[in-house]
Scaffold this active site. Structure first.
Site, PDB file in Angstrom:
ATOM      1  N   HIS A  69     -12.104   4.530   7.479  1.00 19.80           N
ATOM      2  CA  HIS A  69     -10.903   4.435   6.643  1.00 19.80           C
ATOM      3  C   HIS A  69     -11.062   5.322   5.408  1.00 19.80           C
ATOM      4  O   HIS A  69     -10.148   6.075   5.046  1.00 19.80           O
ATOM      5  CB  HIS A  69     -10.677   2.993   6.197  1.00 19.80           C
ATOM      6  CG  HIS A  69      -9.611   2.279   6.971  1.00 19.80           C
ATOM      7  ND1 HIS A  69      -9.903   1.336   7.919  1.00 19.80           N
ATOM      8  CD2 HIS A  69      -8.264   2.365   6.936  1.00 19.80           C
ATOM      9  CE1 HIS A  69      -8.779   0.874   8.446  1.00 19.80           C
ATOM     10  NE2 HIS A  69      -7.763   1.480   7.869  1.00 19.80           N
ATOM     11  N   ASP A  83     -11.846   2.363  -0.001  1.00 21.81           N
ATOM     12  CA  ASP A  83     -10.867   3.321   0.525  1.00 21.81           C
ATOM     13  C   ASP A  83      -9.533   3.245  -0.204  1.00 21.81           C
ATOM     14  O   ASP A  83      -8.799   4.222  -0.274  1.00 21.81           O
ATOM     15  CB  ASP A  83     -10.687   3.153   2.037  1.00 21.81           C
ATOM     16  CG  ASP A  83     -10.145   1.799   2.450  1.00 21.81           C
ATOM     17  OD1 ASP A  83      -8.960   1.556   2.216  1.00 21.81           O
ATOM     18  OD2 ASP A  83     -10.906   1.006   3.039  1.00 21.81           O
ATOM     19  N   GLN A  84      -9.206   2.089  -0.800  1.00 20.48           N
ATOM     20  CA  GLN A  84      -7.930   1.956  -1.497  1.00 20.48           C
ATOM     21  C   GLN A  84      -7.921   2.629  -2.867  1.00 20.48           C
ATOM     22  O   GLN A  84      -6.865   3.003  -3.388  1.00 20.48           O
ATOM     23  CB  GLN A  84      -7.570   0.476  -1.656  1.00 20.48           C
ATOM     24  CG  GLN A  84      -7.317  -0.233  -0.333  1.00 20.48           C
ATOM     25  CD  GLN A  84      -6.916  -1.678  -0.512  1.00 20.48           C
ATOM     26  OE1 GLN A  84      -5.933  -1.972  -1.176  1.00 20.48           O
ATOM     27  NE2 GLN A  84      -7.663  -2.589   0.069  1.00 20.48           N
ATOM     28  N   GLN A 117       0.811  -1.216   0.000  1.00 19.66           N
ATOM     29  CA  GLN A 117       0.000   0.000   0.000  1.00 19.66           C
ATOM     30  C   GLN A 117       0.846   1.269   0.000  1.00 19.66           C
ATOM     31  O   GLN A 117       0.519   2.235  -0.694  1.00 19.66           O
ATOM     32  CB  GLN A 117      -0.944   0.011   1.211  1.00 19.66           C
ATOM     33  CG  GLN A 117      -2.037  -1.040   1.180  1.00 19.66           C
ATOM     34  CD  GLN A 117      -2.991  -0.847   0.025  1.00 19.66           C
ATOM     35  OE1 GLN A 117      -3.209   0.258  -0.459  1.00 19.66           O
ATOM     36  NE2 GLN A 117      -3.578  -1.933  -0.443  1.00 19.66           N
ATOM     37  N   LEU A 171     -12.075  -2.099  -0.946  1.00 21.96           N
ATOM     38  CA  LEU A 171     -11.654  -1.493  -2.203  1.00 21.96           C
ATOM     39  C   LEU A 171     -12.014  -0.011  -2.233  1.00 21.96           C
ATOM     40  O   LEU A 171     -11.292   0.801  -2.821  1.00 21.96           O
ATOM     41  CB  LEU A 171     -12.306  -2.234  -3.379  1.00 21.96           C
ATOM     42  CG  LEU A 171     -11.853  -1.862  -4.787  1.00 21.96           C
ATOM     43  CD1 LEU A 171     -10.349  -2.016  -4.924  1.00 21.96           C
ATOM     44  CD2 LEU A 171     -12.564  -2.730  -5.812  1.00 21.96           C
TER      45      LEU A 171
END
Length: 352
Positions: free
Chosen positions: A313, A290-291, A100, A288
């Site tokens: 998040h 928040d990413q 990340q 997914l």
């Protein structure tokens, strides 16, 4: 220098990962205070520290106060160059969280970046499993033009870790917008059930699979395709990942095996997590959601996705992104889910 309050809202490690990654690609020094202030054990943990060290090496920068337990750091990035890095994790800290912090800066060098991780966990209690990154996150990011590969050569479980993973990142100039507002029809349900070879005699992987299949057929009427396999590892462990594929969306659910937790319960739990997000009608799952936010902000054009819930998040990640870029995220509730939209800045990575 930008100052980021690490205690903001979610107050966890994602603030470090996103802030330092964006610091690297914008060449903006950053100070992060109150690191992981909202956690029972605040300060830098092993996976945060090793990720920061790797990022510092990648961008030939400087890290101040980089030690275990540190509650305040200063990060000074410089030129990001193509490298082959080796990261060693002495605990079962998440390899996925290492990915990340590196995923954006590592796509800058024209010749790409190769990173080998020795140690750490591919499964963990407080992070999506690395097979999630392989099968859910990366396929979605490829639609934006992002290119990276993860090769798991050895899995790692709590408490020993011991994973062996290679990450290969390819260069990119700009990201295309994310268009996942309407997910369309479901095209199938797939999954992977994994257990260490220590648990093969007890048929743990098969039991997770059979429980998941039974639950999904009962709840959805669909028989999933689940790959079942046993892997080498330094200690016993298991986990399962399930996902629903749609015409323009993907929603997942996972569960982790633990001592004293029946394999049947692990499979059922993953189903329940999957069904909960899928029933919202959202195009992506809560992990997914928040990413993908930084990619929406950096994209060349307007992005839009639907998410089951706006987690802390996600709210925290929006706040961090807005400390670096003049973007606005529009959040609107639509029935059982939320629509998140953003006009990206069209960031040009080739000019870094």
């Amino acid at each position: 220098m930008k100052t980021i309050d690490g205690s903001y809202l979610e107050g966890g490690g994602s603030i470090i990962r996103i802030a330092c990654a964006l610091s690297a690609v914008t060449k903006t020094p950053v100070r992060i205070e109150n690191i992981r202030a909202n956690r029972p054990d605040p300060g830098l943990k092993t996976q945060h520290l090793e990720g920061l060290k790797a990022l510092t090496d990648l961008c030939n920068g400087e890290l101040k106060n980089g030690f275990l337990g540190s509650k305040e750091i200063e990060f000074y990035p410089k030129e990001i160059t193509s490298k082959r890095l080796k990261i060693k994790i002495s605990t079962a800290g998440s390899v996925g969280l290492i990915f990340q912090i590196l995923k954006l800066p590592a796509c800058v060098p024209p010749e790409g970046v190769t990173i080998r991780v020795q140690g750490g966990g591919t499964f963990g209690k407080y992070a999506p499993p690395l097979i999630y990154t392989q099968n859910i996150l990366l396929p979605v990011l490829r639609e934006t033009g992002y290119k990276a590969d993860i090769r798991i050569q050895k899995h790692g479980f709590f408490p020993k870790g011991g994973a062996e993973v290679e990450m290969v990142f390819h260069s990119v100039k700009r990201f295309l917008p994310v268009n996942m507002e309407e997910r369309g029809e479901m095209t199938g349900i797939k999954g992977i059930s994994i257990a260490s070879k220590h648990l093969e005699k007890a048929r743990v992987a098969e039991r997770q699979t059979n429980s998941a299949k039974k639950t999904l057929i009962e709840k959805t009427g669909v028989s999933p395709e689940i790959e079942t396999k046993y892997v080498e590892s330094d200690c016993p462990g298991s986990g399962i990942l399930l996902w629903c594929e749609f015409e323009k969306g993907i929603v997942s659910g996972d569960a982790l095996g633990e001592r004293g937790k029946p394999a049947e319960l692990v499979g059922k739990e993953a189903c329940e997590n999957l069904i909960k997000d899928a029933e919202s009608g959202a195009s992506v799952d809560k992990y997914l959601s928040d990413q993908i936010l930084p990619f929406m902000a950096l994209a060349d054009g307007k992005s839009s996705v639907t998410v089951p819930v706006l987690t802390n998040h996600a709210k925290t990640n929006i706040w961090v992104v807005q400390r670096f870029f003049p973007v606005e995220f529009e959040v609107k509730r639509e029935g059982k889910h939320f629509k998140v939209s953003c006009e990206g800045v069209g960031f040009d990575f080739s000019r870094i």
